[in-house]
Design a protein around this motif. Structure first.
Motif, PDB file in Angstrom:
ATOM      1  N   LYS A 164       0.817  -1.219   0.000  1.00 11.40           N
ATOM      2  CA  LYS A 164       0.000   0.000   0.000  1.00 11.40           C
ATOM      3  C   LYS A 164       0.851   1.269   0.000  1.00 11.40           C
ATOM      4  CE  LYS A 164      -4.189  -1.660   2.234  1.00 11.40           C
ATOM      5  NZ  LYS A 164      -5.099  -1.455   3.364  1.00 11.40           N
ATOM      6  N   ILE A 165       2.145   1.113   0.171  1.00 10.51           N
ATOM      7  CA  ILE A 165       3.017   2.285   0.237  1.00 10.51           C
ATOM      8  C   ILE A 165       3.561   2.574  -1.153  1.00 10.51           C
ATOM      9  CG2 ILE A 165       5.130   3.237   1.228  1.00 10.51           C
ATOM     10  CD1 ILE A 165       4.578   1.341   3.639  1.00 10.51           C
ATOM     11  N   THR A 166       3.239   3.740  -1.644  1.00  8.81           N
ATOM     12  CA  THR A 166       3.670   4.108  -2.995  1.00  8.81           C
ATOM     13  C   THR A 166       4.811   5.126  -2.978  1.00  8.81           C
ATOM     14  OG1 THR A 166       1.956   5.816  -3.074  1.00  8.81           O
ATOM     15  CG2 THR A 166       1.399   3.657  -3.991  1.00  8.81           C
ATOM     16  N   TRP A 167       5.282   5.490  -1.790  1.00  8.77           N
ATOM     17  CA  TRP A 167       6.372   6.463  -1.727  1.00  8.77           C
ATOM     18  C   TRP A 167       7.585   5.933  -2.464  1.00  8.77           C
ATOM     19  CZ3 TRP A 167       6.453   7.529   4.256  1.00  8.77           C
ATOM     20  CH2 TRP A 167       5.297   8.226   4.604  1.00  8.77           C
ATOM     21  N   ASP A 168       8.213   6.798  -3.220  1.00  9.68           N
ATOM     22  CA  ASP A 168       9.457   6.424  -3.886  1.00  9.68           C
ATOM     23  C   ASP A 168      10.564   6.272  -2.845  1.00  9.68           C
ATOM     24  OD1 ASP A 168       8.078   6.654  -6.228  1.00  9.68           O
ATOM     25  OD2 ASP A 168       9.039   8.506  -6.881  1.00  9.68           O
ATOM     26  N   THR A 169      11.457   5.337  -3.097  1.00  7.28           N
ATOM     27  CA  THR A 169      12.628   5.183  -2.236  1.00  7.28           C
ATOM     28  C   THR A 169      13.607   6.288  -2.587  1.00  7.28           C
ATOM     29  OG1 THR A 169      12.310   2.805  -2.112  1.00  7.28           O
ATOM     30  CG2 THR A 169      14.514   3.629  -1.602  1.00  7.28           C
ATOM     31  N   ARG A 170      14.085   6.978  -1.560  1.00  5.02           N
ATOM     32  CA  ARG A 170      14.995   8.108  -1.796  1.00  5.02           C
ATOM     33  C   ARG A 170      16.266   7.928  -0.986  1.00  5.02           C
ATOM     34  NH1 ARG A 170      12.357  12.968  -3.654  1.00  5.02           N
ATOM     35  NH2 ARG A 170      14.427  13.859  -3.440  1.00  5.02           N
ATOM     36  N   GLU A 171      17.390   7.995  -1.659  1.00  7.86           N
ATOM     37  CA  GLU A 171      18.678   7.921  -0.973  1.00  7.86           C
ATOM     38  C   GLU A 171      19.059   9.272  -0.367  1.00  7.86           C
ATOM     39  OE1 GLU A 171      20.220   5.058  -0.469  1.00  7.86           O
ATOM     40  OE2 GLU A 171      18.722   4.009  -1.667  1.00  7.86           O
ATOM     41  N   ASP A 172      18.446  10.337  -0.861  1.00  5.87           N
ATOM     42  CA  ASP A 172      18.790  11.688  -0.394  1.00  5.87           C
ATOM     43  C   ASP A 172      17.866  12.169   0.725  1.00  5.87           C
ATOM     44  OD1 ASP A 172      16.491  11.969  -1.905  1.00  5.87           O
ATOM     45  OD2 ASP A 172      17.134  13.835  -2.860  1.00  5.87           O
ATOM     46  N   TRP A 173      17.296  11.238   1.485  1.00 10.61           N
ATOM     47  CA  TRP A 173      16.324  11.597   2.521  1.00 10.61           C
ATOM     48  C   TRP A 173      16.907  12.554   3.557  1.00 10.61           C
ATOM     49  CZ3 TRP A 173      17.433  10.543   7.569  1.00 10.61           C
ATOM     50  CH2 TRP A 173      18.418   9.580   7.819  1.00 10.61           C
ATOM     51  N   LEU A 174      18.182  12.386   3.891  1.00  8.35           N
ATOM     52  CA  LEU A 174      18.784  13.240   4.920  1.00  8.35           C
ATOM     53  C   LEU A 174      18.902  14.684   4.434  1.00  8.35           C
ATOM     54  CD1 LEU A 174      19.937  13.504   7.727  1.00  8.35           C
ATOM     55  CD2 LEU A 174      22.147  12.736   6.853  1.00  8.35           C
ATOM     56  N   GLU A 175      19.287  14.864   3.178  1.00  4.44           N
ATOM     57  CA  GLU A 175      19.369  16.221   2.621  1.00  4.44           C
ATOM     58  C   GLU A 175      17.987  16.866   2.566  1.00  4.44           C
ATOM     59  OE1 GLU A 175      20.825  13.566   1.024  1.00  4.44           O
ATOM     60  OE2 GLU A 175      22.920  14.017   1.473  1.00  4.44           O
ATOM     61  N   VAL A 176      16.992  16.070   2.195  1.00  2.00           N
ATOM     62  CA  VAL A 176      15.616  16.587   2.140  1.00  2.00           C
ATOM     63  C   VAL A 176      15.153  16.981   3.542  1.00  2.00           C
ATOM     64  CG1 VAL A 176      13.212  16.015   1.581  1.00  2.00           C
ATOM     65  CG2 VAL A 176      15.059  15.245   0.072  1.00  2.00           C
ATOM     66  N   LEU A 177      15.436  16.130   4.512  1.00  2.00           N
ATOM     67  CA  LEU A 177      15.070  16.420   5.905  1.00  2.00           C
ATOM     68  C   LEU A 177      15.735  17.716   6.372  1.00  2.00           C
ATOM     69  CD1 LEU A 177      13.745  15.571   8.611  1.00  2.00           C
ATOM     70  CD2 LEU A 177      15.805  14.218   9.066  1.00  2.00           C
ATOM     71  N   HIS A 178      17.035  17.834   6.133  1.00  2.00           N
ATOM     72  CA  HIS A 178      17.755  19.058   6.513  1.00  2.00           C
ATOM     73  C   HIS A 178      17.140  20.286   5.843  1.00  2.00           C
ATOM     74  CE1 HIS A 178      21.282  18.300   9.025  1.00  2.00           C
ATOM     75  NE2 HIS A 178      21.365  17.114   8.458  1.00  2.00           N
ATOM     76  N   HIS A 179      16.847  20.158   4.565  1.00  4.29           N
ATOM     77  CA  HIS A 179      16.293  21.302   3.832  1.00  4.29           C
ATOM     78  C   HIS A 179      14.987  21.798   4.457  1.00  4.29           C
ATOM     79  CE1 HIS A 179      14.865  23.896   0.648  1.00  4.29           C
ATOM     80  NE2 HIS A 179      13.751  23.193   0.623  1.00  4.29           N
ATOM     81  N   PHE A 180      14.078  20.881   4.719  1.00  3.79           N
ATOM     82  CA  PHE A 180      12.779  21.290   5.249  1.00  3.79           C
ATOM     83  C   PHE A 180      12.890  21.826   6.676  1.00  3.79           C
ATOM     84  CE2 PHE A 180      11.103  19.309   1.538  1.00  3.79           C
ATOM     85  CZ  PHE A 180       9.884  19.933   1.315  1.00  3.79           C
ATOM     86  N   VAL A 181      13.697  21.182   7.501  1.00  2.00           N
ATOM     87  CA  VAL A 181      13.839  21.640   8.888  1.00  2.00           C
ATOM     88  C   VAL A 181      14.584  22.970   8.943  1.00  2.00           C
ATOM     89  CG1 VAL A 181      14.933  21.127  11.104  1.00  2.00           C
ATOM     90  CG2 VAL A 181      13.622  19.359   9.925  1.00  2.00           C
ATOM     91  N   ASP A 182      15.704  23.064   8.230  1.00  2.00           N
ATOM     92  CA  ASP A 182      16.512  24.290   8.280  1.00  2.00           C
ATOM     93  C   ASP A 182      15.783  25.500   7.701  1.00  2.00           C
ATOM     94  OD1 ASP A 182      18.495  22.802   9.451  1.00  2.00           O
ATOM     95  OD2 ASP A 182      19.718  22.618   7.638  1.00  2.00           O
TER      96      ASP A 182
END
Length: 201
Positions: A164-182
Motif C-alpha cells: 500500500k506504500i507508494t512512496w518512492d525510495t529516496r537515498e537523499d532523505w537526509l538532505e531533504v530532511l535538513h532542507h525542510f527543517v533548516d
C-alpha cells in the motif's frame, strides 16, 4: 515621583526621593527580589522550554519526520527493519520566534529503540500501536526519537503494508530532511510514483 521598582512609594520631587533613598533602598531591593522570584516561578525552566518546543517542533514536522524514518530504515525494501531499528535525530536548540524553527539537526543514527526508550508509558504506547497496526495488516510501528541534550521526544508511526506504500525510495532523505527543517518549511509531501503517474502527498 515614585520608586521605579515598586511604583508604590510616592515622592514630591526627585530631591526628596534622593534624600529618602538610603532608608528606602533595602525595602525597594527586597520588593524587587520578591517580584523576580514570583516571575521566575511562573517562567519555564530551560528543560521545560525544550520539552514544550520539541513537542511543537515534532507536531509541525510530522510528515517529513515520518517519511525520513521510513526512508532511513529502508522499510520499502526491508520491512523487518521496523522491528529492531529506530531513527534517532539529534537536535540543537536555536533561538527563533517560531516553534517549528527552534531546532536544527545535528546528526541522525539508526539505533535500537530498546536502548533509548525507557519510559514504560511510552513503551506501552508503542506496543499498543504495534498490535493495532499488525491487526490492520500493517508492518508495525516505526519509531523516531528526537533528542535535544538529555531530552527526548518519541514519535511512533504506524506503517501500512509495503503493497500500500507508494512512496518512492529516496537515498537523499537526509538532505531533504535538513532542507525542510533548516528552512522552516512544514509543507512536505512525499513523492509517489504509481501506474497512474507521479503525485505528491
Amino acid at each position: 515621583m515614585s520608586s521605579l521598582s515598586q511604583m508604590i512609594t510616592q515622592y514630591c520631587s526627585q530631591e526628596c526621593q534622593k534624600i529618602h533613598w538610603l532608608g528606602h533602598k533595602p525595602i525597594c531591593q527586597h520588593t524587587r527580589a520578591e517580584k523576580e522570584k514570583v516571575s521566575a516561578s511562573y517562567a519555564l525552566s530551560p528543560d521545560e522550554n525544550i520539552v514544550k518546543n520539541l513537542r511543537k517542533f515534532t507536531s509541525a514536522h510530522t510528515a517529513i519526520l515520518g517519511w525520513a524514518g521510513f526512508q532511513a530504515l529502508q522499510l520499502k525494501r526491508v520491512p523487518s527493519n521496523i522491528r529492531q531499528s529506530a531513527l534517532l535525530i539529534q537536535l540543537t536548540p536555536r533561538n527563533h520566534p517560531q516553534s517549528h524553527c527552534r531546532f536544527s539537526i545535528t546528526s541522525t543514527h539508526i539505533v535500537n529503540p530498546r536502548k533509548h526508550i525507557r519510559d514504560p508509558l511510552v513503551l506501552n504506547d508503542i506496543r499498543e500501536r504495534e498490535e493495532r497496526c499488525r491487526r490492520n495488516g500493517g508492518i508495525g510501528t516505526l519509531v523516531i526519537i528526537l533528542q535535544c541534550n538529555d531530552i527526548s521526544q518519541v514519535m511512533p508511526v504506524e506503517v501500512d503494508p509495503p503493497s500500500k506504500i507508494t512512496w518512492d525510495t529516496r537515498e537523499d532523505w537526509l538532505e531533504v530532511l535538513h532542507h525542510f527543517v533548516d528552512s522552516g518549511r512544514t509543507d512536505f509531501k512525499p513523492i509517489s510514483t504509481t501506474q497512474r503517474g507521479v503525485y505528491y502527498g
